[in-house]
Design an enzyme around this catalytic site. Structure first.
Site, PDB file in Angstrom:
ATOM      1  N   SER A 193       2.601  -4.206  -1.521  1.00 23.76           N
ATOM      2  CA  SER A 193       1.276  -3.999  -1.116  1.00 23.76           C
ATOM      3  C   SER A 193       0.817  -2.778  -0.616  1.00 23.76           C
ATOM      4  O   SER A 193       0.949  -1.704  -1.539  1.00 23.76           O
ATOM      5  CB  SER A 193       1.108  -5.081  -0.126  1.00 23.76           C
ATOM      6  OG  SER A 193      -0.261  -5.144   0.230  1.00 23.76           O
ATOM      7  N   ASP A 203     -13.891  12.786   7.395  1.00 21.22           N
ATOM      8  CA  ASP A 203     -13.062  13.852   6.930  1.00 21.22           C
ATOM      9  C   ASP A 203     -11.813  13.483   6.184  1.00 21.22           C
ATOM     10  O   ASP A 203     -10.828  14.170   6.038  1.00 21.22           O
ATOM     11  CB  ASP A 203     -12.616  14.832   8.093  1.00 21.22           C
ATOM     12  CG  ASP A 203     -11.930  14.131   9.213  1.00 21.22           C
ATOM     13  OD1 ASP A 203     -11.743  12.773   9.029  1.00 21.22           O
ATOM     14  OD2 ASP A 203     -11.239  14.730   9.984  1.00 21.22           O
ATOM     15  N   HIS A 253       0.674 -12.726  -3.986  1.00 24.50           N
ATOM     16  CA  HIS A 253       0.672 -11.313  -3.427  1.00 24.50           C
ATOM     17  C   HIS A 253       2.252 -11.174  -2.941  1.00 24.50           C
ATOM     18  O   HIS A 253       2.649  -9.939  -2.778  1.00 24.50           O
ATOM     19  CB  HIS A 253      -0.313 -11.082  -2.564  1.00 24.50           C
ATOM     20  CG  HIS A 253      -0.305  -9.720  -1.889  1.00 24.50           C
ATOM     21  ND1 HIS A 253      -0.818  -8.496  -2.481  1.00 24.50           N
ATOM     22  CD2 HIS A 253       0.375  -9.048  -0.572  1.00 24.50           C
ATOM     23  CE1 HIS A 253      -0.710  -7.516  -1.862  1.00 24.50           C
ATOM     24  NE2 HIS A 253      -0.199  -7.850  -1.133  1.00 24.50           N
TER      25      HIS A 253
END
Length: 433
Positions: A144, A358, A411
């Site tokens: 993952s 940023d 998953h």
């Protein structure tokens, strides 16, 4: 400092490392990392190649195995394995509501946590690798979010890799957080449809629970405020192999009869809290959207904003009608910092991270297009957590990457499949399959 001990069939060694908080300032503040080495008992003194495992998340420490459980048994046939607690997780300078106030103001906490993304994790790996391997490259197995880290590894330090094995974690290289969640909600809706098709009795049960929550606004025994929206977050279970079954059994125990009428049972409250609480992994809530942030774009609670584009997930509208209530999935919302007492002290820190602008790029597409490292990735068809089409586009962008696309697993396939998924990935990376 190292500590060596044994479990059945395995020799374990605990390692501690010191790394810079900011790798751009190697002489500045240092933090500690923890890693647990595992090697088969009958190969404890053999000169085996190393495999470093990067857990999913963000915010989860490496899995704590007993003996040769799950994929670890297959790995120990030929590797010496490092189960690394990524910075801020497990025993690696943990970051949570108890420790973060030592950093100062929410702004200072936000600045600190900006160093806890995949780029810093990979530089941590490159900092500790020479001390373990003698400078030799190692294999990375990324589950993952660990696969996101492995993809960044290929972008930034491929010289440190012998092979890269990715399971359920090929990220979109350039999608914004908004685009990630815009692709996610339809997949989540499909997982809901599949759950209700399997367990149609849950339609009425879920509506009854959500209606009770809307009327009574209960606070669980743990202090968690269980709103209808927070209840919908139980859909996080629907992305794993047995998650639909777990959810069904959890819902069975929702109510008990009391002298004052129906009330949420203690068993239900405990089980809900175990699923929904971020106490053990607060970085998941704080940094989840930041793992998608690049090119100086703030995420600004993308999952919450995009949810408004899918009114079928609106609990109040659903309860006013007669449709099944839809659970959500891997989405973090600002109200999580109100409902969860483990996140409440970090509310302002979370807001500042969501507004942060940023963030630097995570992936070098030119370098990936010229990749020389053997790479294999398991892509789980209609994965609720990672978009299959995004993964497929990334697979095409990484030179030499071989994929195994399967709907046999969800998953969590690398955990649920025993050694089979890892075995398949090794064969693909070695061009043996």
């Amino acid at each position: 400092m190292t500590t060596r001990y044994r479990q059945p069939g395995v020799v374990l060694t605990d390692h501690w490392f010191t790394v810079p908080l900011d790798h751009g300032d190697p002489a500045g503040e240092q933090i500690e990392l923890f890693g647990r080495e595992a090697v088969a008992s009958d190969k404890a003194d053999a000169g085996l190649p190393w495999l470093v495992y990067l857990e999913g998340g963000p915010g989860f420490g490496a899995r704590r195995f007993t003996g040769r459980q799950s994929w670890l048994g297959r790995a120990l046939q030929e590797f010496r394995v490092l189960l690394l607690d990524q910075r801020g997780t497990g025993r690696s300078t943990p970051a949570n509501r108890q420790t973060l106030p030592t950093r100062g103001t929410p702004q200072q906490q936000s600045d600190y946590l900006a160093h806890f993304r995949a780029d810093s994790i990979v530089r941590d790996c490159e900092t500790v690798r020479p001390s373990l391997t003698g400078g030799a490259p190692w294999t990375v197995l990324g589950q993952s979010f660990g696969g996101f880290c492995a993809t960044h590894y290929l972008s930034s330090a491929p010289q440190g890799l012998r092979m890269a094995l990715i399971t359920g974690g090929l990220p979109a290289l350039d999608a914004t957080a908004d685009e990630v969640y815009r692709a996610a909600y339809p997949r989540i809706e499909r997982k809901n449809a599949a759950h209700y098709a399997r367990y149609p009795q849950d339609v009425r049960r879920v509506r009854r629970i959500a209606g009770h929550l809307a009327e009574h606004q209960p606070v669980l025994n743990s202090g968690y405020r269980l709103t209808p929206e927070a209840f919908q977050s139980l859909g996080i279970l629907l992305g794993t192999g047995d998650g639909s079954h777990q959810l069904h059994y959890l819902l069975e125990d929702a109510f008990v009869r009391t002298p004052s009428g129906p009330a949420l049972s203690d068993a239900f409250q405990e089980n809900v809290h175990a699923v929904l609480s971020y106490a053990g992994h607060p970085l998941y809530a704080l940094l989840h959207e930041a793992i998608y942030a690049q090119d100086h774009r703030p995420t600004r609670w993308a999952a919450d904003r995009v949810r408004a584009e899918f009114p079928q997930f609106d609990a109040a509208k659903t309860l006013a009608g007669d449709e099944p209530l839809l659970f959500t999935g891997e989405t973090v919302h600002p109200w999580h910092f109100d409902t969860d007492p483990s996140l409440a002290p970090l509310r302002e820190t979370g807001r500042l991270l969501a507004e942060r602008a940023d963030w630097t790029p995570l992936y070098d597409q030119d370098r990936l297009a010229a990749n020389q490292v053997p790479v294999a990735a398991a892509v789980y068809h209609d994965d609720m957590y990672v978009d299959t089409e995004h993964s497929s586009r990334t697979a095409r962008a990484i030179r030499g990457l071989r994929t195994w696309v399967t709907d046999e697993y969800e998953h969590d396939g690398v955990r649920a499949g025993g050694g089979r998924v890892l075995d398949r990935l090794l064969a693909l990376a070695r061009d043996e399959a």
